[in-house]
Scaffold this active site. Structure first.
Site, PDB file in Angstrom:
ATOM      1  N   SER A 168       0.838  -1.196   0.000  1.00 15.72           N
ATOM      2  CA  SER A 168       0.000   0.000   0.000  1.00 15.72           C
ATOM      3  C   SER A 168       0.875   1.249   0.000  1.00 15.72           C
ATOM      4  O   SER A 168       2.001   1.232   0.486  1.00 15.72           O
ATOM      5  CB  SER A 168      -0.907   0.011   1.234  1.00 15.72           C
ATOM      6  OG  SER A 168      -1.809  -1.074   1.212  1.00 15.72           O
ATOM      7  N   SER A 207       2.040   5.172  -2.077  1.00 16.09           N
ATOM      8  CA  SER A 207       2.341   5.746  -3.388  1.00 16.09           C
ATOM      9  C   SER A 207       3.392   4.962  -4.155  1.00 16.09           C
ATOM     10  O   SER A 207       3.273   4.778  -5.375  1.00 16.09           O
ATOM     11  CB  SER A 207       2.794   7.203  -3.230  1.00 16.09           C
ATOM     12  OG  SER A 207       3.973   7.285  -2.442  1.00 16.09           O
ATOM     13  N   GLY A 213       6.191  -0.634  -0.003  1.00 15.61           N
ATOM     14  CA  GLY A 213       7.046   0.511   0.257  1.00 15.61           C
ATOM     15  C   GLY A 213       7.457   0.573   1.716  1.00 15.61           C
ATOM     16  O   GLY A 213       7.176  -0.331   2.505  1.00 15.61           O
ATOM     17  N   LYS A 234       7.121   1.420   8.901  1.00 19.01           N
ATOM     18  CA  LYS A 234       6.006   1.443   7.970  1.00 19.01           C
ATOM     19  C   LYS A 234       4.735   1.834   8.718  1.00 19.01           C
ATOM     20  O   LYS A 234       4.697   1.803   9.934  1.00 19.01           O
ATOM     21  CB  LYS A 234       5.826   0.068   7.311  1.00 19.01           C
ATOM     22  CG  LYS A 234       6.950  -0.279   6.329  1.00 19.01           C
ATOM     23  CD  LYS A 234       6.834  -1.686   5.766  1.00 19.01           C
ATOM     24  CE  LYS A 234       5.504  -2.009   5.161  1.00 19.01           C
ATOM     25  NZ  LYS A 234       5.119  -1.066   4.071  1.00 19.01           N
ATOM     26  N   GLY A 235       3.723   2.196   7.958  1.00 19.67           N
ATOM     27  CA  GLY A 235       2.438   2.513   8.565  1.00 19.67           C
ATOM     28  C   GLY A 235       1.966   3.925   8.345  1.00 19.67           C
ATOM     29  O   GLY A 235       0.946   4.333   8.900  1.00 19.67           O
ATOM     30  N   GLY A 236       2.690   4.682   7.515  1.00 19.49           N
ATOM     31  CA  GLY A 236       2.274   6.050   7.250  1.00 19.49           C
ATOM     32  C   GLY A 236       0.883   6.138   6.646  1.00 19.49           C
ATOM     33  O   GLY A 236       0.144   7.091   6.890  1.00 19.49           O
ATOM     34  N   GLY A 237       0.522   5.118   5.872  1.00 20.92           N
ATOM     35  CA  GLY A 237      -0.808   5.091   5.269  1.00 20.92           C
ATOM     36  C   GLY A 237      -1.844   4.387   6.119  1.00 20.92           C
ATOM     37  O   GLY A 237      -3.021   4.331   5.751  1.00 20.92           O
ATOM     38  N   GLU A 266      -0.105  -5.180   6.173  1.00 18.19           N
ATOM     39  CA  GLU A 266       1.223  -5.214   5.557  1.00 18.19           C
ATOM     40  C   GLU A 266       2.150  -6.169   6.304  1.00 18.19           C
ATOM     41  O   GLU A 266       2.913  -6.922   5.684  1.00 18.19           O
ATOM     42  CB  GLU A 266       1.824  -3.807   5.529  1.00 18.19           C
ATOM     43  CG  GLU A 266       1.166  -2.882   4.519  1.00 18.19           C
ATOM     44  CD  GLU A 266       1.667  -1.456   4.601  1.00 18.19           C
ATOM     45  OE1 GLU A 266       1.511  -0.719   3.621  1.00 18.19           O
ATOM     46  OE2 GLU A 266       2.209  -1.071   5.660  1.00 18.19           O
ATOM     47  N   LYS A 270      14.266   7.695   1.528  1.00 20.86           N
ATOM     48  CA  LYS A 270      13.855   6.734   2.558  1.00 20.86           C
ATOM     49  C   LYS A 270      14.996   6.132   3.378  1.00 20.86           C
ATOM     50  O   LYS A 270      14.790   5.803   4.551  1.00 20.86           O
ATOM     51  CB  LYS A 270      13.036   5.606   1.920  1.00 20.86           C
ATOM     52  CG  LYS A 270      11.805   6.085   1.159  1.00 20.86           C
ATOM     53  CD  LYS A 270      10.886   6.945   1.999  1.00 20.86           C
ATOM     54  CE  LYS A 270       9.632   7.339   1.225  1.00 20.86           C
ATOM     55  NZ  LYS A 270       8.753   8.246   1.996  1.00 20.86           N
TER      56      LYS A 270
END
Length: 233
Positions: free
Chosen positions: A33, A35, A89, A101-104, A110, A128
């Site tokens: 998930s 961009s 990503g 991770k987990g910004g979205g 995930e 990154k």
């Protein structure tokens, strides 16, 4: 001269193009998930239209919607014992290939998909990689709403501060109906120790430290890509 945003998009796209070369016919593919993962999903869609036969497991509702719009066949995660390749990503990662991770907000699915996967590929732009985890990006923590205040207090006991994630002036709700805390621990010097401590908190569903969950990281850098392979000790 390219703007910073356009340059990052180009790097993401280059990383995605490289990542999909690891996919083989007949495999089960995990779809990340965000961009950068979306670039890979679109490349997979092109391959499917050209005859590639795969089945895919998405890590979020938005990812599933994108995949279905590209005619990528979707299956349920409970229908398989493992996933061959996942492309996802990361918000940041260090030189030991520990990810945040987990910004979205899709970190739970995930992490489940990554744990099921034999070859875990991370795609990223050149912003990154970081020398120190946690200084740029706060650590997402998914919590059961009933336990939110308790988990915030436990995070404080571990030396961090946290805030409840908001979106459009409302509490952000994950696909699983949970909430997200964004926790600031400063420089995370010992990710494994912090991960262990967080995993012991009742009501905490998942956190955004992904340890030993990346086999290959592909980073777009200008007009080229760098491939980083995980080395077992």
């Amino acid at each position: 001269m390219e703007t910073s945003s356009l340059a990052k998009d180009k790097e993401k796209h280059l990383a995605a193009i490289k990542a999909v070369t690891y996919i083989q016919n007949g495999q089960v593919i995990g779809l990340g998930s965000g961009s950068t993962a979306n670039y890979a999903i679109r490349e997979i869609g092109k391959l499917v239209q050209n005859g590639l036969q795969i089945k895919a497991i998405p890590t979020s509702k938005k990812t599933q919607e994108l995949a279905e719009s590209l005619y990528i066949p979707i299956i349920d995660s409970n229908s398989v014992d493992y996933i061959d390749v996942t492309i996802d990503g990361a918000d940041e990662f260090n030189d030991e290939m520990v990810l945040i991770k987990g910004g979205g907000g899709a970190l739970l699915r995930e992490k489940i998909v990554a744990s099921m996967t034999r070859k875990k590929i991370i795609v990223a732009d050149s912003s990154k990689p970081v020398a120190q985890l946690g200084l740029v990006f706060k650590l997402p923590i998914e919590v059961i709403p009933f336990a939110c205040n308790y988990v915030m207090n436990q995070v404080r006991e571990l030396g961090g501060t946290s805030s409840l994630r908001q979106k459009e002036d409302k509490t952000f709700v994950t696909d699983q109906g949970n909430w997200i805390l964004d926790a600031d621990f400063g420089h995370i010097q010992d990710p494994k120790s912090l991960s262990h401590s967080l995993n012991g908190i009742v009501g905490l569903v998942c956190h955004g430290l992904f340890i030993d969950l990346a086999d290959i990281i592909i980073v777009g850098k200008g007009n080229t890509v760098e491939t980083i392979l995980f080395e077992t000790s």
